[in-house]
Design a protein around this motif. Sequence first.
Motif, short mmCIF file in Angstrom:
data_model
loop_
_atom_site.label_atom_id
_atom_site.label_comp_id
_atom_site.label_asym_id
_atom_site.label_seq_id
_atom_site.Cartn_x
_atom_site.Cartn_y
_atom_site.Cartn_z
N UNK A 86 -56.79 54.39 -96.67
CA UNK A 86 -57.11 53.75 -95.39
C UNK A 86 -58.58 53.81 -95.06
N UNK A 87 -59.35 54.33 -96.00
CA UNK A 87 -60.79 54.30 -95.83
C UNK A 87 -61.33 55.11 -94.67
N UNK A 88 -60.59 56.15 -94.27
CA UNK A 88 -61.07 56.97 -93.16
C UNK A 88 -62.32 57.74 -93.55
N UNK A 92 -62.69 62.71 -89.62
CA UNK A 92 -61.59 62.44 -88.70
C UNK A 92 -60.25 62.92 -89.25
N UNK A 93 -60.18 63.09 -90.57
CA UNK A 93 -58.88 63.50 -91.12
C UNK A 93 -58.50 64.90 -90.66
N UNK A 94 -59.49 65.72 -90.29
CA UNK A 94 -59.16 67.04 -89.76
C UNK A 94 -58.27 66.92 -88.53
N UNK A 95 -58.67 66.02 -87.63
CA UNK A 95 -57.89 65.86 -86.40
C UNK A 95 -56.49 65.36 -86.72
N UNK A 96 -56.44 64.33 -87.58
CA UNK A 96 -55.15 63.75 -87.91
C UNK A 96 -54.23 64.80 -88.54
#
Lengths: 359, 234, 299
Positions: A86-88, A92-96
Amino acid sequence: MLKIKEGSLQHWAIRIVGFALLALLVIYIPTQSETARIGQFASAFTLIIAAMSLNMVLGFTGQISLGHSAFFGIGGYTAAILIRDHGWSPGYTFYAAAVIAFVVGCLIGLPVLRIRGAYLALVTLAVAVLFPTLLRWKKLEWLTDGAKGIDSVKYDDLPVWPILGELKGRDGRAVFSYWLGLLVLVIVYLVCRGLIRSRVGRSLIAIRDNETAAAVMGVNVTRTKVLIFGISASMCALAGVLATLNSGVVTPDGQFVTLLGSIIFLLIMVVGGAGTLSGPIIGGLVYVWLDNTTRGIGTDSSGVLGFVFGWTDQSPATLILGLALIVIMLFAPTGLMGLLRKLTRRIMTIIPRDISPTQ
Amino acid sequence: MSLLKTVGLRASYGQVDVLLGIDIDVSEGEMVVVLGANGAGKTTTMRAVSGTIARSGSVVFDGQEIVSQSAESIVRLGVAHVPQGRGTFSELTVEENLRIGAYIRKDSIESDIARWYETFPRLEERQNQRAGSLSGGEQQMLAIARALMSRPRLLLCDEPSLGLAPLVTQELFEVLKNLNEQDGLSVLLVEQNANLALKVASKVYLLETGQVVASGSAEAIAGDERIRKAYLGG
Amino acid sequence: MERLLQYIFDGLSFGAIYALLALGLVVVFRGTGHLNFAQGEMAMFCTFIIWQINDWGVPLILAVVIGMVFGFLLGAGTEATVIRSVAKKSPGGVFVVSIALFLGLNSLATMIWDRAEGYTMGSLFPNKPLDFVRVLGAEWRYKFIGVLVVALALMGLLFLLFSKTKFGLAMRSVASNPESARLVGVPSGVVLASSWGIAAAMGALSGALVGGINGQLTPSLMFSVFIYASAAATLGGLDSPGGAVIAGLSIGIGEQLVAGYIPGWIGQDLKLSVALISIFVVLLVKPSGLFGSLKVERV
Ligand SMILES: Nc1ncnc2c1ncn2[C@@H]1O[C@H](COP(=O)(O)OP(=O)(O)OP(=O)(O)O)[C@@H](O)[C@H]1O
Ligand SMILES: [Mg+2]
């Protein structure tokens, strides 16, 4: 023996000196040592975070969990999938990951925490064993890539500046991993400390010491247990994200995604000192050090170790780890932290401020 | 002749000294009672004799020093301990409790079982019931019968009347008295119900915070105005 | 019908093995209140010993007996030296020690019997292609019958030991009330060591049976068996030997049925998961297993 009043000048002096030494060490490692060493510290940080998360549940609340490897894996896979598919941006993946793991943790915790003691150990063991099979499941292959896992999790916006000093032959990625790991570690540590010192922390310890009494005292046992399980799961997921960012790979049989991971987190917590805030830090450093020094022992080593283990081609690392663990449980059941406290108490005692009658 | 003699018996739980030097003497065939307030150290004294707690000083049973022996070997010498709170095996049946009571014996135990069933008919009615499901009084009977299964020479009995109806207590004391008088069993009894105890016992020790503060024959103690006031409630 | 019967036959034999190992867990848990995480690895190690002795020329059946004796000594020795002193200091520490044993034994076996492809393990029972009887159309292989018979026989012996002998009574008394057990003269140390010893000896036998069925021996021999066994012990109730046997056999049969009739959309790889999830569900309804009592809480 020294006697020092809490909050006195000497006490502050000791604190400041200690803190300065720690800061020096923290800066020294990424600026002066080799890439490999920096990498070891970065991986130690992820393990420390995982052990800290387990410590919240097991050390402070007394609920055994062998299922934390699954939360570690959830973090790792969340990061890998979001970044690759998803090209994040990695940050931000920490939050997710934290949110997803919190939800999953609460969902698992809600039914499971009714179960206690040895049964809880076995049920969470089942969680740990189930998780990798779920990852390999054909029906989920579209998401997890099945048995081969997700590799080459790349991110382009990785800063290559060394943050402090110059790189001078050091790998920028390793240095970055180090600082990132340290940042997350400090945040997780502060969150744990805040929790333990708050009302919640007192409820946790009350539950650990006597669940029935805690309930009578007005602690909402179920809510507290589930909530702390969820928080712990999301902390562990952060460690998983870090691991994925460090290595760029996640597979269903990665060391920390399987039951072995849960066992290692548990060992680190116990070796350092269960139910203490800094225990996992010491435990994690010792574990990584032991792992790296014993990994190399084998046919080619000389001296005593070569003599003892010369007959085998296999690394005796795990055997030594097991023996070390038994020795610790025999002679220092409160872990290295407990040992350290005993030693410092020989040298000095800190006299607490007068305990005020109101809590 | 003295069967049990403790001299300067001391014991502690961790850092806390609980027994500060107890001297007790039980003669062969005698029934001796230990009185004292809650927390005086009565139970601890019994445990120190039977070996379930670390202790120092001297405990001589039948001419043999046993202060450093383990509980497992002391029971083999002929000392049976009915602990406070009964300590029956709740998961085992009544009959199994009796059988395990004779663990140290090699000879046939069937006649003993029959004898204690006769003494306590209520146990026979419940022989296949789990001990945990018995009433308090029945459990106390079972605990005593279990101890007797080892054919002891000295019975240590810690507050057998605890939580029992007066009538059941009477019944139990009757049994103890018979055992003492007819079988010559020596008994060291801890009891809160002083009036009852003084009736059956021949000798009395009064314990206070880990020390013997008074001792003497039952009549002498019962007759002592000062002791009556302080310990026996008027 | 024929297929169903086949699954039940195979399932019974595997189930009997799970039940053996699960009984080991239960014997230790009832006796000492501890969960022995190394139960499977102890069994694996003993199986290697059996293989080694057999490889030196001792007949397999004798090697199995020696292996069981070795297992007894290993279990009893561990309890008497390490477990007991750790238990005195911190009861939770025993679980950690058993994890350490799990790691250590696995590593030691890998170091000693160091061969990636493993070793060929003989079967105690006839195992040629035609060694089977037909029952209502289903093949019942001799080696499966043998495993079932041996496992059930050992369980029968164990039940006799527990319920009919003085030593069994002593074991149950220590489990019920350790202090009172000492007061009646039961040497609790001997009893505790023996429960670990018996558990490990049963593990050795189950290892030999698994090895015989697989025909192959590697250090990971017992891991999945241990997972099934712990599932059986959990399901049946950690303090209920009868429960462990019933649950072990049911899991064995259930496993075969699931593998045989599993709907396509789940797929073979989730066989183990089905077993574990069903246990999950049972525990949610009865937190101490089907036949266990509620008072047990220690780890
Ligand atoms: N297991 C223990 N650990 C620590 N202290 C103990 C323990 N058992 C007893 N004590 C302490 O030892 C002292 C004596 O206890 P003991 O049980 O011998 O009293 P007792 O005379 O039998 O009292 P009671 O009439 O209430 O049974 C008490 O102050 C008690 O608090
Ligand atoms: Mg008492």
